[in-house]
Design an enzyme around this catalytic site. Structure first.
Site, short mmCIF file in Angstrom:
data_model
loop_
_atom_site.label_atom_id
_atom_site.label_comp_id
_atom_site.label_asym_id
_atom_site.label_seq_id
_atom_site.Cartn_x
_atom_site.Cartn_y
_atom_site.Cartn_z
N ALA A 152 -10.45 -4.59 15.68
CA ALA A 152 -10.25 -6.05 15.68
C ALA A 152 -9.03 -6.40 14.83
O ALA A 152 -8.16 -7.18 15.24
CB ALA A 152 -11.48 -6.75 15.14
N LYS A 158 -6.49 -4.47 13.93
CA LYS A 158 -5.22 -3.92 14.41
C LYS A 158 -4.77 -4.59 15.71
O LYS A 158 -3.56 -4.76 15.94
CB LYS A 158 -5.33 -2.40 14.58
N SER A 187 -2.33 0.16 15.11
CA SER A 187 -2.97 1.46 15.34
C SER A 187 -3.31 1.56 16.82
O SER A 187 -3.50 0.53 17.49
CB SER A 187 -4.27 1.55 14.53
N ASN A 217 1.87 -2.32 5.41
CA ASN A 217 1.28 -1.00 5.65
C ASN A 217 -0.15 -0.88 5.12
O ASN A 217 -0.93 -0.11 5.68
CB ASN A 217 2.17 0.06 4.99
N GLY A 256 0.81 -1.23 0.00
CA GLY A 256 0.00 0.00 0.00
C GLY A 256 0.83 1.26 0.00
O GLY A 256 0.56 2.19 0.75
N ALA A 257 1.85 1.28 -0.88
CA ALA A 257 2.83 2.38 -0.81
C ALA A 257 2.61 3.43 -1.89
O ALA A 257 3.50 4.21 -2.19
CB ALA A 257 4.24 1.82 -0.89
N SER A 258 1.41 3.48 -2.48
CA SER A 258 1.16 4.46 -3.54
C SER A 258 0.76 5.82 -2.99
O SER A 258 0.70 6.80 -3.72
CB SER A 258 0.08 3.94 -4.49
N TYR A 275 -12.05 -2.31 12.48
CA TYR A 275 -10.67 -1.83 12.37
C TYR A 275 -9.87 -2.17 13.64
O TYR A 275 -8.74 -2.64 13.56
CB TYR A 275 -10.72 -0.31 12.15
N ILE A 333 -2.83 10.59 12.40
CA ILE A 333 -1.80 11.08 11.48
C ILE A 333 -2.49 11.74 10.29
O ILE A 333 -3.51 11.25 9.81
CB ILE A 333 -0.91 9.91 10.99
#
Ligand code: NAD
Length: 245
Positions: A155, A157, A140, A88, A7-9, A153, A186
């Site tokens: 659950a 993380k 997170s 990520n 997921g680095a775009s 979410y 963030i």
């Protein structure tokens, strides 16, 4: 040294890619297989190459076990090794528990949590043969303390934190380290989607009373992947401006 970042775009993943390129890592950039994401990923790769390292892009939906296996093979074929992995990629499908659909729950678990299994299984096999490697998983604060509207979410993380400790115990003797980071709030496209009410509630508890910057996540990830963290494993480092005190 070669690092694969999912997921680095854009967002935190993009920033991690650029930071690790500056640190001298060759960068394998995973992106979700759409045209838009490919264009964004290619721009990230170009920016990484400006640091004088090799950078290539690799499409895969990380919730798909087969696509992850194929991508990992393609990365190893292209670069010769995989020394670092940053899990990520992540999504949110926020709503209150009583309103949450089964689909919203399952999608978030598949993309955020199962992806870590999909990626770690093939990559750790490679790292075991290499007799070294480092993994950083993106957890997170929602996985540590919970957050209203993020049942799915949280659950995913919280599971990542357990997976990180288990994997660290399984592979520590093989000179492979597995850690997690748990960012707070963030500034990214993901947090743009939070309501003002959700943000205000989080700020009430943040000692530093501000959003974190993506660079502040990337620097901790860079540390955990580096030899400076050579005796750190199984840990979840909170990067939240003092949320938990
Ligand atoms: P973002 O939405 O900007 O980026 C997420 C990236 O993941 C995107 O590039 C997206 O295309 C990719 N992605 C989504 N589904 C995918 C899939 N199935 N396969 C491959 N790629 C996929 O979000 P971000 O804020 O940069 O978040 C990055 C990570 O940090 C996530 O795991 C998120 O949960 C975590 N995180 C973010 C914050 C925050 O405040 N932004 C806080 C805590 C944790």
């Amino acid at each position: 040294m070669v690092v694969l970042i999912t997921g680095a775009s854009q967002g935190i993943g993009e920033c991690i890619a650029k930071r690790l390129a500056k640190d001298g890592w060759d960068i394998a950039i995973n992106y979700y297989p759409t045209n838009d994401d490919r264009v964004k990923a290619e721009k990230v790769a170009e920016a990484c190459r400006e640091s004088g390292v090799k950078a290539e892009i690799f499409p895969a939906d990380v919730s798909d076990f087969g696509q992850c296996a194929e991508m990992v093979k393609a990365v190893r074929d292209a670069f010769g090794s995989i020394d670092g992995l940053v899990n990520n990629a992540g999504i949110t499908k926020d709503t209150l528990l009583t309103l949450m659909s089964e689909e919203q729950y399952d999608q978030v678990i598949a993309v955020n949590q199962k992806s870590v299994f999909n990626m770690m299984k093939p990559v750790v096999k490679i790292m075991m043969k290499q007799k070294h490697g480092a993994v950083v998983n993106m957890a997170s604060v929602a996985g540590l303390y919970g957050n209203p509207g993020q049942f799915n979410y949280s659950a995913s993380k919280a599971a990542i934190i357990g997976m990180t400790m288990t994997a660290a115990k399984e592979v520590g003797a093989r000179n492979i380290r597995v850690n997690a980071v748990a960012p707070g709030l963030i500034k990214t496209p993901m947090t743009d989607k939070l309501t003002d009410e959700q943000k205000a509630k989080i700020f009430e508890q943040v000692a530093m009373k501000r959003f974190g910057e993506v660079e502040e996540i990337a620097s901790v990830v860079a540390f955990l992947l580096s030899d400076d963290a050579s005796y750190v494993t199984g840990q979840t480092i909170e990067i939240s401006g003092g949320l938990s005190m």
